[in-house]
Scaffold this motif. Sequence first.
Motif, PDB file in Angstrom:
ATOM      1  N   ALA A 113       0.844  -1.194   0.000  1.00 45.63           N
ATOM      2  CA  ALA A 113       0.000   0.000   0.000  1.00 45.63           C
ATOM      3  C   ALA A 113       0.879   1.244   0.000  1.00 45.63           C
ATOM      4  O   ALA A 113       1.905   1.291   0.677  1.00 45.63           O
ATOM      5  CB  ALA A 113      -0.912   0.003   1.215  1.00 45.63           C
ATOM      6  N   CYS A 173      -2.590  -0.029  -4.135  1.00 42.54           N
ATOM      7  CA  CYS A 173      -2.316  -1.323  -3.525  1.00 42.54           C
ATOM      8  C   CYS A 173      -1.758  -2.216  -4.624  1.00 42.54           C
ATOM      9  O   CYS A 173      -2.508  -2.741  -5.454  1.00 42.54           O
ATOM     10  CB  CYS A 173      -3.576  -1.917  -2.930  1.00 42.54           C
ATOM     11  N   TRP A 188     -10.151  -2.223   1.037  1.00 39.82           N
ATOM     12  CA  TRP A 188      -9.446  -1.181   1.784  1.00 39.82           C
ATOM     13  C   TRP A 188     -10.114  -1.050   3.143  1.00 39.82           C
ATOM     14  O   TRP A 188     -11.345  -0.937   3.233  1.00 39.82           O
ATOM     15  CB  TRP A 188      -9.508   0.155   1.049  1.00 39.82           C
ATOM     16  N   ARG A 220      -9.502   0.784   7.248  1.00 42.09           N
ATOM     17  CA  ARG A 220      -8.768   1.849   7.919  1.00 42.09           C
ATOM     18  C   ARG A 220      -8.942   1.739   9.423  1.00 42.09           C
ATOM     19  O   ARG A 220      -9.936   1.220   9.912  1.00 42.09           O
ATOM     20  CB  ARG A 220      -9.215   3.222   7.425  1.00 42.09           C
ATOM     21  N   ILE A 257     -13.147   3.231  -5.731  1.00 44.82           N
ATOM     22  CA  ILE A 257     -12.189   2.131  -5.845  1.00 44.82           C
ATOM     23  C   ILE A 257     -12.141   1.674  -7.295  1.00 44.82           C
ATOM     24  O   ILE A 257     -13.166   1.666  -7.994  1.00 44.82           O
ATOM     25  CB  ILE A 257     -12.577   0.967  -4.905  1.00 44.82           C
ATOM     26  N   LEU A 287      -7.554   3.547  -4.576  1.00 39.73           N
ATOM     27  CA  LEU A 287      -8.641   4.178  -3.830  1.00 39.73           C
ATOM     28  C   LEU A 287      -8.471   5.686  -3.987  1.00 39.73           C
ATOM     29  O   LEU A 287      -7.576   6.281  -3.401  1.00 39.73           O
ATOM     30  CB  LEU A 287      -8.615   3.780  -2.349  1.00 39.73           C
ATOM     31  N   TYR A 290      -4.514   3.334   6.533  1.00 40.69           N
ATOM     32  CA  TYR A 290      -5.294   2.608   5.539  1.00 40.69           C
ATOM     33  C   TYR A 290      -4.539   1.355   5.117  1.00 40.69           C
ATOM     34  O   TYR A 290      -3.352   1.412   4.786  1.00 40.69           O
ATOM     35  CB  TYR A 290      -5.552   3.495   4.325  1.00 40.69           C
ATOM     36  N   TYR A 291      -5.255   0.247   5.134  1.00 40.34           N
ATOM     37  CA  TYR A 291      -4.698  -1.042   4.761  1.00 40.34           C
ATOM     38  C   TYR A 291      -5.443  -1.611   3.563  1.00 40.34           C
ATOM     39  O   TYR A 291      -6.667  -1.490   3.480  1.00 40.34           O
ATOM     40  CB  TYR A 291      -4.841  -2.048   5.908  1.00 40.34           C
ATOM     41  N   CYS A 292      -4.701  -2.244   2.660  1.00 36.42           N
ATOM     42  CA  CYS A 292      -5.377  -3.028   1.638  1.00 36.42           C
ATOM     43  C   CYS A 292      -5.206  -4.501   1.981  1.00 36.42           C
ATOM     44  O   CYS A 292      -4.223  -4.895   2.633  1.00 36.42           O
ATOM     45  CB  CYS A 292      -4.864  -2.728   0.237  1.00 36.42           C
TER      46      CYS A 292
END
Length: 126
Positions: free
Chosen positions: A6, A22, A36, A38, A70, A81, A94-96
Amino acid sequence: EVQLQASGGGLVQAGGSLRLSCAASGFTIGRYAIGWFRQAPGKERGGVSCISGWDSSTYYSDSVKGRFTISSDSAKNTVYLQMNSLKPEDTAVYYCAADLDLPPVAAPIEKWYEYWGQGTQVTVSS
């Protein structure tokens, strides 16, 4: 080896925009679901947006609907995103994540996502 990278986070003023990326390796995003998520300080991690590589169906949380978009680029094996009209409450890591089960369903159910990227910080100042 499945990996998710990410990137794209940063500091932006309220009303501004950022685009998170990502980049996936070890699998083809066009066959699976990418999400995604968060996590804001002191809060639980939650789903923001997801996309199914099967039918391109998408999910958005109510808090970002109409502001975030997205998308995916199969040639680059990357999911994006686009975040517009950012608000201070969008501040979070923020994580994918990838759900490699089939069929791919665009749903923000964390336990479905087996692989996670390292996270990217988004900070929105007021």
